[in-house]
Structure formats: C-alpha cells, structure tokens
Design an enzyme around this catalytic site. Structure first.
Site, PDB file in Angstrom:
ATOM      1  N   TYR A  73       0.830  -1.209   0.000  1.00  0.00           N
ATOM      2  CA  TYR A  73       0.000   0.000   0.000  1.00  0.00           C
ATOM      3  C   TYR A  73       0.864   1.258   0.000  1.00  0.00           C
ATOM      4  O   TYR A  73       0.639   2.180  -0.776  1.00  0.00           O
ATOM      5  CB  TYR A  73      -0.921   0.006   1.221  1.00  0.00           C
ATOM      6  N   PHE A 125      -6.161  19.856 -25.112  1.00  0.00           N
ATOM      7  CA  PHE A 125      -6.867  18.621 -25.459  1.00  0.00           C
ATOM      8  C   PHE A 125      -8.257  18.709 -24.818  1.00  0.00           C
ATOM      9  O   PHE A 125      -8.452  19.468 -23.862  1.00  0.00           O
ATOM     10  CB  PHE A 125      -6.080  17.416 -24.937  1.00  0.00           C
ATOM     11  N   ASP A 126      -9.249  17.946 -25.310  1.00  0.00           N
ATOM     12  CA  ASP A 126     -10.622  18.173 -24.829  1.00  0.00           C
ATOM     13  C   ASP A 126     -10.822  17.898 -23.334  1.00  0.00           C
ATOM     14  O   ASP A 126     -11.530  18.640 -22.672  1.00  0.00           O
ATOM     15  CB  ASP A 126     -11.682  17.486 -25.708  1.00  0.00           C
ATOM     16  N   ASP A 216       1.840  19.119 -21.422  1.00  0.00           N
ATOM     17  CA  ASP A 216       0.887  18.013 -21.426  1.00  0.00           C
ATOM     18  C   ASP A 216       1.546  17.008 -22.373  1.00  0.00           C
ATOM     19  O   ASP A 216       1.441  17.105 -23.586  1.00  0.00           O
ATOM     20  CB  ASP A 216      -0.470  18.503 -21.945  1.00  0.00           C
ATOM     21  N   ALA A 218       1.650  13.670 -23.181  1.00  0.00           N
ATOM     22  CA  ALA A 218       1.174  12.320 -23.518  1.00  0.00           C
ATOM     23  C   ALA A 218       2.013  11.676 -24.626  1.00  0.00           C
ATOM     24  O   ALA A 218       2.269  10.480 -24.602  1.00  0.00           O
ATOM     25  CB  ALA A 218      -0.295  12.366 -23.930  1.00  0.00           C
ATOM     26  N   LYS A 259      -0.588   6.670 -23.597  1.00  0.00           N
ATOM     27  CA  LYS A 259      -0.005   6.948 -24.905  1.00  0.00           C
ATOM     28  C   LYS A 259       1.459   6.511 -24.902  1.00  0.00           C
ATOM     29  O   LYS A 259       1.753   5.330 -24.982  1.00  0.00           O
ATOM     30  CB  LYS A 259      -0.161   8.434 -25.251  1.00  0.00           C
ATOM     31  N   HIS A 450     -21.494  13.064 -28.993  1.00  0.00           N
ATOM     32  CA  HIS A 450     -20.963  12.054 -29.911  1.00  0.00           C
ATOM     33  C   HIS A 450     -20.913  10.656 -29.293  1.00  0.00           C
ATOM     34  O   HIS A 450     -20.936   9.665 -30.000  1.00  0.00           O
ATOM     35  CB  HIS A 450     -19.589  12.457 -30.453  1.00  0.00           C
TER      36      HIS A 450
END
Ligand SMILES: *Cc1c(COP(=O)(O)O)cnc(C)c1O
Length: 473
Positions: A73, A125-126, A216, A218, A259, A450
């Site tokens: 843990y 990014f969204d 960011d 990724a 990614k 979407h």
C-alpha cells in the site's frame, strides 16, 4: 546499407484474433448502433483505429514487470522505480502517480484554476479544456496559422502563436494566468509536433511574465523524434536527450501514460513547485489514493517505468512515425485529403473536402466513419459537428469549422498488411464516394453528444454505402 523497407522492430509472442464480419452483418450492426460507432462492440471491429490511448501492446519486459510489481500500500518498490524513471527523464522533483491523464488535470486545475483565470496553450486537449472550465477558469488556444491550413505541409503545425499569446497576456494581466500548457504533440490539431525553437520561445515569454509553463506530454517521445527528423541541429542528437531538453524548458508536466508510456492505464503529474504539489497530494488522497500509488496497482507503476524507457528506443520511434506517414501517403495516392503531413499517432482525414456533396449539418465526417466501418470493418472517430456538439436555441447542430475522421494507430498492435488493407478500403470509398449520403439526428444528449447520439441515413438505403443502389432490403 540503408534499406528502404522500415520493418516492425519486434516479433509477436502473443496474438489475439481479429473480429471478422461480413458486410451484411456490419450493415445490420450499424443500424442497431444507430450509426454511432461508440455503440459497436469492439469484437465486431476488424481494425480498430478509434484511439491510440491505452490500446497499445506491452512488451515481454513489461509483462515481466507486471509479475514483479510490488503491491504494498505504501512505499512499494514499484513506486520508487516509477519515480526514479520519471525524475531521470523530466528532472522534476515532485512525482505524483494518477490513474490517467485527466485525473492529473482535475487535480492540477482544482489547485490553480478558478474564476477569472485563464490557462493559455498551443491547444488544449478536450479533457484538459473540460477540467480547466470545470474549475471556473477559461482555456485559451493559440495555435499557429499554418495549423489550420490542412493541405499545406509544414514541419511543426503543433506550435503556439507566441505573438498572439503575448497580446493576450498583456490584455488580461499575467496575474490572472496561472499556467501556460504546451501540448506535445498537439493532439487536437492533428497530432502535430511542437519544435524546440517554439518551446524555447514560449518559455521565454512565460519567464518574462512570471507564468509557469507545463507540458501536457502524452506523446513526448513522438514529439522528440519528430524534432530529430525535422528541426535543424537535432539530426545527430539522441532522442532521449531531445526529450530531456524539452522537459528542462518546463516547470512541470502531466502525462496520460496510456499513450507514450506504452501501457493500458496510468499517468503522472510532476513539477518542482512544492506548494502546488503538496495541495495536489492532498486531493490525490481524497480521490485517487495514497501518494505512492495514486489509483494504480503496483504492477501498473512497474509497467509504466519500463514503457517510458522503451518508448525512447529510436528503432521503435522510426517504425512508429513511419506507420502514420505510410498510411497518409497511401490515402493521398487515392486522392483522400488528409491533414498533411500526418501526425505522430495517426492520420486525420479531411471529410469536408472528401465529401463536398454532404452538408456539414448532415455530419460528413460521421458519414465517412460509418462508410469506413460498413465497407471495411474499420473504426475511426469523427471530429466534427457531432463531437463539438454546438447547438442553436432550437437544439439544431451548428456546423463545426472542421470535419475530420481520425485514424489513430495503436502502438505495436497492427502490422503493415493491416495498414495496406485500410488503404485499400479507402481506395474503394474514394471510387464510390458520391454515393455516400449524409446522416440525420434521431436523438442527442446535451453533454458530449458524440458518445450517445442516435443517427439515421438521409433518405433511403444505408446512407454510408458506396454502392449506387444503396443497400435496401
Ligand atoms: C489522452 C490525453 C489526455 C487525457 O488523458 P486520459 O489518460 O485519457 O485521461 C490529456 N491530454 C492529451 C494531450 C491526451 O492525448
């Protein structure tokens, strides 16, 4: 000898069968899924290019790490391997594990966001935008002009427009801008890379106004490799050093490890700012977990540490970047317009230009994505009117500025013959494209339509069929 054929630099140890269906079955499946590819069971997809996120294949070494992962843990050995790897790569002292990229975003913007604040970026990014806005702050994008000219190739379409950024900083006041985010590669605008020169320019700007700059990151390795290929002075530089230089310019970073860490789940938030990281750890304990696992299993931390090393292997990166280029070249040969050049992680097809006979309000990109599934069992994703989801007062969809179908390539999953097949299917679509019809909405939710929208083809027939008579029964 430099051979022309760039091969997949791995051999296959474990295989998974593809979901093979007939065209007739797919026509039925599309109908029951209401022409929404998110509603299709993945086993009914032959080649799944929906996303490159969490869909990669792990290496034998990573699977080995899964077995040796330490599930304690607190203070697990796997955490220290993870922390060491990230510290070594990024140089940041404070390393916080999270279960995926957006968890880092939620925590960071809870700490630094809020009303009357602005976050500036080459492009958010969204999920980043959503988390910035959820905190009450506003997300401002400053892409370079050439990013919006899809046809004209440029080496670094992911760059930020530094002048426009500076104008905005002067207008709003630096004290209202807690952070500048550089997304590498720029996912929202075609997976396009950011040059080192642009990163340095943005860093200078941020220094001048006392604004921290985060990455960011990724797809940091894909970005670093594209710098090596395209930016003057970097051809001889090892990709690892390029990546380290990128991180050196920044004050912090977060990563969706799904990614470029070559794993199926995971992420991190890293920085030098002790105050921010202390607040972030408190929030981490509230929603993710203790600070040495952050919502991940020990084995996940182990696999990430190994993946972050593997992804910087230049043979891997050569194959990776070549795969997207190869797909892009194949589509262009069939006259299929794309964002040119292809990005690091896939190819974005310009459906607006490909299907000019379909009005934007009839979702040309969604129609193309459905046609691609019907004819070839291939799943891409619409980035257009349906995804952006803007509506007028009467609830009707407003046309988005772009209509794209993204074909994201999972890492180390498909071979060249799979990609050849995708190109062949596009050849068929190109030949019969005038028979592809638009779509109409049956039902759509307000938030993220979407994912759940139901659609139907306009008029009679399958709508997305490339066959002249449609496919009536
Ligand atoms: C995927 C991604 C995220 C969000 O990460 P998740 O792991 O999906 O939560 C954030 N930024 C960029 C650039 C991404 O590509």
């Amino acid at each position: 000898m430099e051979w022309k054929t760039i091969i997949e630099p791995f051999k296959i140890k474990s295989v998974e069968p593809l979901g093979i269906t007939t065209r007739e079955e797919r026509l039925h499946i599309l109908g029951t899924a209401h022409y929404n590819l998110f509603n299709i069971r993945a086993e009914k997809v032959l080649i799944d290019l929906l996303t490159d996120s969490g869909t990669g294949a792990m290496s034998a070494a990573q699977w080995g790490g899964i077995m040796t992962g330490d599930e304690s843990y607190a203070g697990a050995r796997s955490y220290y391997n993870f922390e060491n790897e990230i510290k070594g790569l990024t140089g940041f002292d404070e390393v916080i594990p999270v279960h995926q990229g957006r968890a880092a975003e939620k925590i960071l913007f809870t700490v630094i966001g809020g009303k009357n604040r602005y976050i500036i970026s080459n492009s958010h990014f969204d999920t980043t935008r959503a988390n910035v806005e959820f905190s009450g702050a506003q997300a401002m994008d400053f892409p370079v002009k050439e990013a919006l000219d899809f046809d004209k190739p440029a080496p670094f379409k992911g760059n930020a427009d530094i002048q426009a950024m500076e104008k905005f900083i002067k207008e709003k006041g630096a004290k209202n801008i807690p952070l500048c985010v550089m997304t590498v590669t720029n996912n929202s605008l075609g997976g396009q890379p950011v040059s080192m020169e642009n990163l340095k320019g943005v860093q200078n700007l941020c220094r001048k106004y006392g604004i921290p700059m985060f990455l960011d990151c990724a797809r940091f390795a894909e970005n670093a490799y594209l710098i090596k290929l395209r930016e003057k002075g970097y051809a001889q530089c090892p990709v690892r050093e390029i990546a380290e230089e990128m991180f050196e310019l920044a004050d912090g970073a977060w990563m969706s490890a799904k990614k470029d860490a070559l794993v199926n789940i995971g992420g991190f938030l890293a920085m030098n700012n002790r105050e921010w990281s202390a607040s972030a750890r408190q929030l981490l304990i509230l929603t993710e977990g203790f600070s040495t696992y952050g919502g991940l299993a020990g084995r996940d931390l182990e696999a990430i540490a190994i993946g972050l090393r593997e992804v910087l292997d230049e043979n891997y990166l050569q194959y990776r970047i070549r795969s997207a280029q190869y797909l892009g070249e194949g589509l262009l040969k069939h006259g299929v317009p794309i964002i040119n050049p292809p990005g690091g992680h896939g190819v974005y097809v310009n459906a607006k230009k490909f299907l000019p006979h379909i009005k934007p309000v009839n979702f040309p990109a969604q129609a193309l994505a459905c046609a691609l599934y019907l004819e070839g069992g291939i799943r891409g994703v619409e980035i257009g009117t349906l995804m952006f989801g803007r509506r007028d007062a009467g609830g009707h969809f407003l046309p988005a500025s772009m209509e794209l179908v993204r074909l994201a390539i999972p890492r180390r999953v498909y071979t060249q013959s799979h990609i050849d097949y995708v190109i062949e299917v596009f050849g068929c679509l190109a030949a019969g494209k005038t028979n592809i019809k638009g779509l109409e909405i049956i039902e759509a939710s307000q938030v993220l339509p979407h994912f759940t929208a139901k659609l139907k083809p306009m008029g009679k027939g399958a709508g997305c069929s490339t066959k002249k008579s449609g496919f009536q029964k």
